[in-house]
Motif scaffolding. Sequence first.
Motif, PDB file in Angstrom:
ATOM      1  N   PRO A 503     -43.191 -57.524 -29.045  1.00 36.19           N
ATOM      2  CA  PRO A 503     -44.453 -58.267 -28.926  1.00 36.19           C
ATOM      3  C   PRO A 503     -45.166 -57.944 -27.630  1.00 36.19           C
ATOM      4  O   PRO A 503     -44.569 -57.427 -26.675  1.00 36.19           O
ATOM      5  CB  PRO A 503     -43.989 -59.737 -28.937  1.00 36.19           C
ATOM      6  CG  PRO A 503     -42.588 -59.688 -28.428  1.00 36.19           C
ATOM      7  CD  PRO A 503     -42.014 -58.410 -28.960  1.00 36.19           C
ATOM      8  N   SER A 535     -34.070 -56.305 -33.649  1.00 33.57           N
ATOM      9  CA  SER A 535     -34.731 -57.602 -33.581  1.00 33.57           C
ATOM     10  C   SER A 535     -34.789 -58.069 -32.133  1.00 33.57           C
ATOM     11  O   SER A 535     -34.185 -57.476 -31.244  1.00 33.57           O
ATOM     12  CB  SER A 535     -33.988 -58.626 -34.442  1.00 33.57           C
ATOM     13  OG  SER A 535     -32.656 -58.747 -33.994  1.00 33.57           O
ATOM     14  N   TYR A 582     -36.139 -65.307 -36.340  1.00 34.88           N
ATOM     15  CA  TYR A 582     -36.367 -64.393 -35.223  1.00 34.88           C
ATOM     16  C   TYR A 582     -37.833 -64.047 -35.012  1.00 34.88           C
ATOM     17  O   TYR A 582     -38.224 -63.636 -33.919  1.00 34.88           O
ATOM     18  CB  TYR A 582     -35.547 -63.107 -35.401  1.00 34.88           C
ATOM     19  CG  TYR A 582     -36.070 -62.133 -36.442  1.00 34.88           C
ATOM     20  CD1 TYR A 582     -37.127 -61.267 -36.157  1.00 34.88           C
ATOM     21  CD2 TYR A 582     -35.503 -62.060 -37.709  1.00 34.88           C
ATOM     22  CE1 TYR A 582     -37.604 -60.376 -37.102  1.00 34.88           C
ATOM     23  CE2 TYR A 582     -35.971 -61.177 -38.656  1.00 34.88           C
ATOM     24  CZ  TYR A 582     -37.026 -60.326 -38.347  1.00 34.88           C
ATOM     25  OH  TYR A 582     -37.504 -59.449 -39.282  1.00 34.88           O
ATOM     26  N   ASP A 583     -38.676 -64.239 -36.034  1.00 33.90           N
ATOM     27  CA  ASP A 583     -40.061 -63.795 -35.906  1.00 33.90           C
ATOM     28  C   ASP A 583     -41.035 -64.915 -35.535  1.00 33.90           C
ATOM     29  O   ASP A 583     -42.249 -64.757 -35.654  1.00 33.90           O
ATOM     30  CB  ASP A 583     -40.537 -63.116 -37.194  1.00 33.90           C
ATOM     31  CG  ASP A 583     -40.443 -64.031 -38.424  1.00 33.90           C
ATOM     32  OD1 ASP A 583     -39.779 -65.084 -38.327  1.00 33.90           O
ATOM     33  OD2 ASP A 583     -41.026 -63.682 -39.468  1.00 33.90           O
ATOM     34  N   HIS A 587     -44.660 -67.738 -31.688  1.00 32.57           N
ATOM     35  CA  HIS A 587     -45.739 -68.262 -32.533  1.00 32.57           C
ATOM     36  C   HIS A 587     -46.190 -69.622 -32.017  1.00 32.57           C
ATOM     37  O   HIS A 587     -45.385 -70.444 -31.576  1.00 32.57           O
ATOM     38  CB  HIS A 587     -45.259 -68.391 -33.981  1.00 32.57           C
ATOM     39  CG  HIS A 587     -46.372 -68.497 -34.966  1.00 32.57           C
ATOM     40  ND1 HIS A 587     -47.024 -69.687 -35.218  1.00 32.57           N
ATOM     41  CD2 HIS A 587     -46.967 -67.568 -35.747  1.00 32.57           C
ATOM     42  CE1 HIS A 587     -47.959 -69.479 -36.134  1.00 32.57           C
ATOM     43  NE2 HIS A 587     -47.950 -68.209 -36.475  1.00 32.57           N
ATOM     44  N   ARG A 590     -44.488 -72.636 -33.616  1.00 34.23           N
ATOM     45  CA  ARG A 590     -43.029 -72.524 -33.697  1.00 34.23           C
ATOM     46  C   ARG A 590     -42.347 -73.891 -33.782  1.00 34.23           C
ATOM     47  O   ARG A 590     -41.429 -74.095 -34.570  1.00 34.23           O
ATOM     48  CB  ARG A 590     -42.511 -71.762 -32.480  1.00 34.23           C
ATOM     49  CG  ARG A 590     -41.015 -71.860 -32.314  1.00 34.23           C
ATOM     50  CD  ARG A 590     -40.533 -71.174 -31.067  1.00 34.23           C
ATOM     51  NE  ARG A 590     -39.164 -71.543 -30.776  1.00 34.23           N
ATOM     52  CZ  ARG A 590     -38.448 -71.017 -29.802  1.00 34.23           C
ATOM     53  NH1 ARG A 590     -38.977 -70.113 -29.024  1.00 34.23           N
ATOM     54  NH2 ARG A 590     -37.217 -71.397 -29.602  1.00 34.23           N
ATOM     55  N   SER A 609     -36.026 -64.167 -41.242  1.00 34.38           N
ATOM     56  CA  SER A 609     -37.420 -64.273 -40.822  1.00 34.38           C
ATOM     57  C   SER A 609     -38.072 -65.460 -41.522  1.00 34.38           C
ATOM     58  O   SER A 609     -37.565 -65.951 -42.543  1.00 34.38           O
ATOM     59  CB  SER A 609     -38.187 -62.990 -41.169  1.00 34.38           C
ATOM     60  OG  SER A 609     -38.310 -62.853 -42.579  1.00 34.38           O
ATOM     61  N   ARG A 611     -41.820 -65.367 -41.540  1.00 30.90           N
ATOM     62  CA  ARG A 611     -43.119 -64.771 -41.899  1.00 30.90           C
ATOM     63  C   ARG A 611     -44.221 -65.824 -41.835  1.00 30.90           C
ATOM     64  O   ARG A 611     -44.873 -66.146 -42.836  1.00 30.90           O
ATOM     65  CB  ARG A 611     -43.044 -64.131 -43.278  1.00 30.90           C
ATOM     66  CG  ARG A 611     -41.911 -63.109 -43.389  1.00 30.90           C
ATOM     67  CD  ARG A 611     -41.725 -62.581 -44.794  1.00 30.90           C
ATOM     68  NE  ARG A 611     -40.443 -61.902 -44.920  1.00 30.90           N
ATOM     69  CZ  ARG A 611     -39.937 -61.442 -46.063  1.00 30.90           C
ATOM     70  NH1 ARG A 611     -40.618 -61.595 -47.195  1.00 30.90           N
ATOM     71  NH2 ARG A 611     -38.767 -60.850 -46.087  1.00 30.90           N
TER      72      ARG A 611
END
Length: 753
Positions: A503, A535, A582-583, A587, A590, A609, A611
């Motif tokens: 990122p 990851s 993990y993704d 965010h 989150r 994930s 998504r």
Amino acid sequence: MFLILIPVAGASSTFLSFTYDDNQVLLASPPYLWAGTTGGLVRYEIGTGKRINLTTLEGLPSMNVLSLSAYKDGGVYAGTLGEGLAVINKEGKILQIMDQIDGLSDSIVMSVIETGNTIYVGTGSGIYYYGKRSFLKLTDFPMIQVNDIKIKGESIFAATPLGLYEIPIKTKKPRKIEVPGFKGGILCLASTPTHLYLGTNQGVIRLKTESSEVSTLGVKEGLPVSTILSLKVDGGKVYIGTQRGLRVSTEDLQLLNLSLPHEVKDVPIQSLEVTGEYLFTGTSKGLVRLLKTDLTKRLVFGSMVPLYSNRITALHKHKNNIFLGTSKGLSFYSEDFGYIKEVLSAVEVTGLGALNDDLYVASTSGLYRLNIPLLKVIETYDVRKGLFHNQIFDLKVLDGEIYLATRLGVQIFDPVRKRFEAFFLRDVLSLCIKPDLIYAGTLKGLYSKGTVDTEFKRVGGSFSPDTTIRSLTSSTSSLFLATPEGILEYREDRGTFTYLKLPQVGTIYSMLEENHFLFIAAEKGFIVYDFINGSFIALNNLDSLPSDAVLSFFKELNKIYLGTANGLLVTTYVGASKSVFYDISMHSLRRAIEEAAKNGIVKGFPDKSFRPDGITTRAQFSVMLLKTLGVMPPLAYTSSFIDVSTKHWAAPYIEELVKRGVVSKGGSFRPNTEIRREEAAEWIVRLLKFPLVKPTSPTFRDVPPTSPFYSFIETTKKEEIFLGTPQGNFLPKFPLSRAEAVTVLRRIRNERL
């Protein structure tokens, strides 16, 4: 394998910051006193001064607490700088965090108050109040910072930089109150049944709101300065916190000549609280408990010795002692005894490295040799003693030698011979030392020098960078370079450069590769990259960091010391995933996603994930919607749709929606098709059986009354489930993203069918 970073036991010993005792706001809730500071939230026992510290380690969303208000049973509402409102019980447990997910678009919470069942929040851009399910902005209130809010009678009064505003609780229609003879900003408020007291930049004003009668107390009447930081009225006295100490007056603003202890003289009194027999004063130097009947009798509550600068630019550990290089010098911290000592001042430290009993300190003003047992600088090296340039950017130690990156090149210092070997190279920012090779990162790319080379040579190859390389680290076969565009992996055997998929984290300050993990200290957090799985996880202030900017770190076995722009954090790590998915590490939603996962509403995908920005399918939303409301349907033995078999993973939930009249059976359900926002609104209204509303004037510009979904969308707006965009649109045809679905469903989690 994923990593989890876990705070080590004992919050008070894992975070260091100058700001713990910068007491901005106080709230008494006997037997406790709560103090909101720029280093977190502290709870004291009023009688003994015993304290517990609440920081991001314990789940507080922000280190900087700006406001406090009473919550039920001795708890508090804590307003923070940029991270919303935290609800905390009396034991110090974080019950809920309310932010943009809950409609609090401006998450700088300057002031909080609760009346009835409504929470009012003064923010950096106006006032919000909590409605049915989310915060709504007081639209008629000007877009201006709200410094303080108080209740008097049937109204709320708001202190702003532009003056005083009154908001009747019933109508919520604000009006500005003109204070005779006063034009300016109001910083704080206090009230009695008959009067309102205004702390302003021109002294204290007592206002009778019904008649606009005023009286004042300022510099002419004996205050040391005119700016008032805090006010409290109790027992016929007005306690006044100024920029130059505490003062006390009668309720009619006649200044009293009282003896005061030196701890509250000539120091900013940022906050005041009165409870029982005590007056508490919060200052930038500590919290002082005064006896109301005799202010000279006082007790200074626990105060840790501060760091001399919170900006920690370099770290090194020796036994159980930590050396902290900062932007203002070098400090020594004893983990055993918990004290801090300044050992080098007025220098900006850029690197640390130990050799035997000596610590070598690189700075922007030269190289220092500090004897560790004595904690004393015993030698200093600058341009007069052989340095190329006093400005050192990096320091490495290998095989008894000190390697330095300077403005004019690379130098190798032999401590035994006290001799510098110099290699000219412009603007060297970082070094990586191998037994037979030196790599140098510069402002204009990567250079290297072998043991037999007399000078550094440019490292070429495909995608060879020609930009700034601020940090370097290596593994067995690769070299990793931190560039403005990201992290490059240089394969030494192939001579090729490849960017890692990570990122955007802003400027990278430091890196370390170890056991197939890459540890990265960066402007926007601390990143751990797993080469085996490809990851990563990212820590920011949602986790435990006192600041997103991680400037330095030191790793020792399974413990990591993180030097940030606002103090030191110590964590350990084990083989597991820090975040549920993990993704979502970075965010903005989150917190809501992790809460939904914890409550069993979402599970994510097999690859771990979530998504969050992907579409929500109709099948997924069926399951999420019913699970949010605690509905566990029976197995489906028949299907109402030709494209949903009884063995479909969502079949029981889809059939439950049919039974409850949310969707009509027959034909196709399209389980794997995206659900549009207008459809989601219809399902929610039908399932919860909300009374439909159909206003004559549409709320959203893109949903006219002729739309078949008009009433459903307007009803979800009335029920504060869908709030729309800041531009006044609903985006009815847009697919509902998975993160948006979690956010919307979070607002109906307390509904009962």
